[in-house]
Scaffold this motif. Structure first.
Motif, mmCIF file in Angstrom:
data_model
loop_
_atom_site.group_PDB
_atom_site.id
_atom_site.type_symbol
_atom_site.label_atom_id
_atom_site.label_comp_id
_atom_site.label_asym_id
_atom_site.label_seq_id
_atom_site.Cartn_x
_atom_site.Cartn_y
_atom_site.Cartn_z
ATOM 1 N N GLY A 152 9.326 -19.209 -24.030
ATOM 2 C CA GLY A 152 9.202 -20.048 -25.209
ATOM 3 C C GLY A 152 8.701 -19.273 -26.405
ATOM 4 O O GLY A 152 8.732 -18.036 -26.440
ATOM 5 N N ASP A 153 8.178 -19.996 -27.393
ATOM 6 C CA ASP A 153 7.738 -19.367 -28.630
ATOM 7 C C ASP A 153 6.537 -18.453 -28.419
ATOM 8 O O ASP A 153 6.369 -17.466 -29.128
ATOM 9 N N GLY A 154 5.689 -18.752 -27.422
ATOM 10 C CA GLY A 154 4.529 -17.919 -27.159
ATOM 11 C C GLY A 154 4.924 -16.530 -26.675
ATOM 12 O O GLY A 154 4.392 -15.516 -27.144
ATOM 13 N N THR A 155 5.866 -16.475 -25.736
ATOM 14 C CA THR A 155 6.351 -15.193 -25.235
ATOM 15 C C THR A 155 6.988 -14.394 -26.360
ATOM 16 O O THR A 155 6.757 -13.187 -26.500
ATOM 17 N N SER A 156 7.793 -15.075 -27.174
ATOM 18 C CA SER A 156 8.450 -14.422 -28.305
ATOM 19 C C SER A 156 7.428 -13.872 -29.291
ATOM 20 O O SER A 156 7.533 -12.718 -29.741
ATOM 21 N N LEU A 157 6.405 -14.661 -29.634
ATOM 22 C CA LEU A 157 5.402 -14.236 -30.602
ATOM 23 C C LEU A 157 4.652 -13.000 -30.106
ATOM 24 O O LEU A 157 4.416 -12.051 -30.873
ATOM 25 N N GLU A 158 4.273 -12.980 -28.838
ATOM 26 C CA GLU A 158 3.559 -11.828 -28.288
ATOM 27 C C GLU A 158 4.394 -10.561 -28.389
ATOM 28 O O GLU A 158 3.910 -9.504 -28.815
ATOM 29 N N ALA A 159 5.660 -10.659 -27.983
ATOM 30 C CA ALA A 159 6.534 -9.482 -27.994
ATOM 31 C C ALA A 159 6.793 -9.007 -29.420
ATOM 32 O O ALA A 159 6.755 -7.802 -29.711
ATOM 33 N N LEU A 160 7.044 -9.933 -30.326
ATOM 34 C CA LEU A 160 7.350 -9.566 -31.710
ATOM 35 C C LEU A 160 6.138 -8.952 -32.411
ATOM 36 O O LEU A 160 6.283 -8.035 -33.218
ATOM 37 N N LEU A 212 16.141 -9.245 -28.146
ATOM 38 C CA LEU A 212 16.968 -10.444 -28.033
ATOM 39 C C LEU A 212 16.102 -11.531 -27.415
ATOM 40 O O LEU A 212 15.598 -11.375 -26.301
ATOM 41 N N ARG A 213 15.938 -12.631 -28.144
ATOM 42 C CA ARG A 213 15.060 -13.720 -27.698
ATOM 43 C C ARG A 213 15.900 -14.892 -27.194
ATOM 44 O O ARG A 213 16.546 -15.581 -27.974
ATOM 45 N N LEU A 214 15.870 -15.093 -25.886
ATOM 46 C CA LEU A 214 16.677 -16.157 -25.275
ATOM 47 C C LEU A 214 15.896 -17.471 -25.275
ATOM 48 O O LEU A 214 14.684 -17.479 -25.055
ATOM 49 N N PRO A 215 16.587 -18.601 -25.475
ATOM 50 C CA PRO A 215 15.915 -19.902 -25.571
ATOM 51 C C PRO A 215 15.636 -20.498 -24.190
ATOM 52 O O PRO A 215 16.325 -21.413 -23.735
ATOM 53 N N MET A 216 14.593 -20.018 -23.521
ATOM 54 C CA MET A 216 14.282 -20.483 -22.168
ATOM 55 C C MET A 216 12.980 -21.273 -22.111
ATOM 56 O O MET A 216 12.472 -21.534 -21.015
ATOM 57 N N GLY A 217 12.427 -21.651 -23.255
ATOM 58 C CA GLY A 217 11.180 -22.409 -23.268
ATOM 59 C C GLY A 217 11.402 -23.885 -23.529
ATOM 60 O O GLY A 217 12.539 -24.375 -23.577
ATOM 61 N N THR A 218 10.287 -24.602 -23.694
ATOM 62 C CA THR A 218 10.359 -25.998 -24.114
ATOM 63 C C THR A 218 10.646 -26.066 -25.608
ATOM 64 O O THR A 218 11.482 -26.836 -26.069
ATOM 65 N N GLY A 219 9.933 -25.237 -26.368
ATOM 66 C CA GLY A 219 10.224 -25.086 -27.785
ATOM 67 C C GLY A 219 10.863 -23.733 -28.015
ATOM 68 O O GLY A 219 10.330 -22.713 -27.577
ATOM 69 N N ASN A 220 12.003 -23.701 -28.672
ATOM 70 C CA ASN A 220 12.758 -22.451 -28.830
ATOM 71 C C ASN A 220 13.061 -22.157 -30.295
ATOM 72 O O ASN A 220 14.104 -21.589 -30.609
ATOM 73 N N ASP A 221 12.132 -22.524 -31.171
ATOM 74 C CA ASP A 221 12.366 -22.302 -32.596
ATOM 75 C C ASP A 221 12.386 -20.816 -32.946
ATOM 76 O O ASP A 221 12.973 -20.426 -33.948
ATOM 77 N N GLY A 222 11.734 -19.977 -32.132
ATOM 78 C CA GLY A 222 11.706 -18.557 -32.398
ATOM 79 C C GLY A 222 12.785 -17.770 -31.687
ATOM 80 O O GLY A 222 12.810 -16.531 -31.779
ATOM 81 N N ALA A 223 13.702 -18.438 -30.992
ATOM 82 C CA ALA A 223 14.772 -17.738 -30.278
ATOM 83 C C ALA A 223 15.874 -17.322 -31.250
ATOM 84 O O ALA A 223 15.956 -17.807 -32.376
ATOM 85 N N ASP A 224 16.748 -16.421 -30.781
ATOM 86 C CA ASP A 224 17.852 -15.969 -31.632
ATOM 87 C C ASP A 224 18.960 -17.008 -31.744
ATOM 88 O O ASP A 224 19.835 -16.883 -32.606
ATOM 89 N N ALA A 225 18.937 -18.009 -30.879
ATOM 90 C CA ALA A 225 19.859 -19.147 -30.975
ATOM 91 C C ALA A 225 19.236 -20.281 -30.180
ATOM 92 O O ALA A 225 18.508 -20.047 -29.206
ATOM 93 N N ARG A 226 19.519 -21.502 -30.567
ATOM 94 C CA ARG A 226 18.953 -22.635 -29.832
ATOM 95 C C ARG A 226 19.676 -22.861 -28.513
ATOM 96 O O ARG A 226 19.110 -23.446 -27.580
ATOM 97 N N ASP A 227 20.922 -22.401 -28.410
ATOM 98 C CA ASP A 227 21.699 -22.570 -27.185
ATOM 99 C C ASP A 227 21.860 -21.223 -26.494
ATOM 100 O O ASP A 227 22.119 -20.197 -27.138
ATOM 101 N N GLY A 272 9.979 -23.786 -19.556
ATOM 102 C CA GLY A 272 10.758 -24.977 -19.210
ATOM 103 C C GLY A 272 12.194 -24.700 -18.832
ATOM 104 O O GLY A 272 12.800 -25.452 -18.067
ATOM 105 N N GLY A 273 12.773 -23.628 -19.375
ATOM 106 C CA GLY A 273 14.155 -23.295 -19.053
ATOM 107 C C GLY A 273 14.365 -22.918 -17.603
ATOM 108 O O GLY A 273 15.492 -22.940 -17.102
ATOM 109 N N PHE A 274 13.268 -22.560 -16.916
ATOM 110 C CA PHE A 274 13.325 -22.260 -15.490
ATOM 111 C C PHE A 274 12.814 -23.415 -14.639
ATOM 112 O O PHE A 274 13.326 -23.664 -13.543
ATOM 113 N N THR A 275 11.793 -24.125 -15.110
ATOM 114 C CA THR A 275 11.110 -25.112 -14.271
ATOM 115 C C THR A 275 11.685 -26.519 -14.368
ATOM 116 O O THR A 275 11.498 -27.321 -13.450
#
Length: 382
Positions: free
Chosen positions: A135-143, A160-175, A40-43
């Motif tokens: 999003g959280d799916g990309t983060s989960l796979e990598a982690l 470093l997990r950037l918040p570029m998804g629709t849900g960003n609970d697994g990112a290193d920061a929400r912003d 979502g952060g791109f689309t």
């Protein structure tokens, strides 16, 4: 602008920051940007416009204020993944193309690092920086792939997990700007634990979560959100929270759950038997899921929510979705490093947004906080 063009523009500024970052300045830095073009952060046009301005600002800051003494370069894995003009590889960018692509790429980076271990005394080994943008799916796979990092590489990687998804609970920061601070300011590597789910049947799992692992109502919400993704506009998680509040216990029988909680030394802290709507176990307290719902609003890393009559659910739902539930008698907040859970009915579990159905024979299950193993970035404190 299509999704790939947006991701390439994103990586252009990000690679500028990687070239100048003070991170591990005494060692050669090798970076890889793993980005999901469908995130979502791109689309979502409004979000992308905001992200674009932040990226431009931070790239200019890095270019004009940071002089990195050591070399920095894109990974060989990124260069080899580019089957086009070579432009993406030169940026260290690999767009994800399929499920678990991010995990496969991290495993390839681990192989690359093993092949590039120093062969001569005094030679400095490269430091591998993995940046996920999704999003959280990309983060989960990598982690999940990084969780199995060989011991000899523990000091040669960070993510470093950037918040570029629709849900960003697994990112290193929400912003995004707060996450990029980790690149342009001096940072240290700190190791993060996971929560592991082990089943009695051994037919499933073990499963890992790096934010919150939970069972019950919210796992059902996650399952339905994922199932209907692409069919419902916008963020449908909160819609499914409303639906689940009304109908969850008509779809899944809520039975008595026996819970035993243990500390790090293996000592029993407490045990209880309750009909629970959900049981959430975080790697720490003060964590959110479902695009910002603060189910763990204080320092406790575990929350169990009791079954209750429908009218009471409707009355209290706002408290639970806003994090004001910690002092309610219906919420059981505690801190532990292991839970043993007995249950007699099928129930859904979710690991950072990925659901799985647990059957009767899978119980009892163990939920265990692992030792810190995932290398993440934190701003240096002086």
């Amino acid at each position: 602008m299509n999704d790939i063009e947006a991701v390439e523009e994103f990586a252009t500024d990000l690679s500028e920051m990687c070239t100048h970052t003070p991170l591990m300045a005494e060692r050669p830095l090798v970076w890889t940007i793993i980005a999901n073009p469908k995130a979502g952060g791109f689309t979502i046009a409004k979000r992308w416009k905001q992200h674009r301005e932040i990226l431009r600002t931070y790239a200019n800051r890095a270019r004009n204020t940071i002089q990195r003494p050591g070399p920095a370069m894109p990974s060989q894995t990124a260069l080899e993944a580019d089957h086009g003009t070579g432009r993406l590889g030169a940026l260290g960018l690999i767009p994800t193309l399929r499920p678990n692509h991010a995990g496969d790429l991290v495993r390839r980076l681990i192989d690359e690092a093993l092949a590039n271990k120093p062969k001569h005394p005094g030679e400095r080994s490269p430091f591998y920086l993995i940046i996920t943008a999704g999003g959280d799916g990309t983060s989960l796979e990598a982690l999940t792939a990084l969780y199995h990092l060989p011991p000899q590489l523990q000091n040669s990687f960070a993510i470093l997990r950037l918040p570029m998804g629709t849900g960003n609970d697994g990112a290193d920061a929400r912003d995004l700007d707060k996450a990029l601070d980790l690149l342009v300011h001096p940072s240290n590597v700190q190791f993060m634990p996971a929560v592991e789910l082990q089943t009695a049947s051994k037919r499933k799992g073990p499963f890992l979560a790096f934010n919150i692992l939970s069972i019950g109502l919210d796992a059902f919400v996650t399952h339905m959100t994922n199932k209907m993704k692409g069919h419902l506009p916008g963020d449908s998680y909160k819609l499914w929270v409303d639906i689940a509040t009304l109908f969850y216990d008509r779809i899944y029988h809520v039975a008595t759950m026996q819970v035993e909680a243990y500390d790090k030394q293996g000592k029993l802290i407490t045990h209880f038997e309750k009909e629970l709507l959900l049981l959430a176990f975080g790697i720490s307290g003060r964590r959110t899921y479902g695009a910002g719902i603060p189910i763990l609003p204080d320092d406790h890393n575990i929350c169990g929510v009791e079954e209750m009559p429908l009218l009471k659910k409707l009355k209290l739902k706002k408290l639970f979705t806003s994090g004001q539930h910690a002092n309610r008698s219906e919420a059981h907040m505690l801190s532990a490093t292991k839970l043993v859970v007995h249950y007699s009915e099928p129930i859904l579990a979710q690991m950072d947004g990925e659901p799985v159905l647990l059957d009767r024979e899978d119980f009892p299950i163990n939920l265990v906080l692992t030792e810190p193993r995932i290398p993440t970035l934190r701003i240096q404190s002086y």
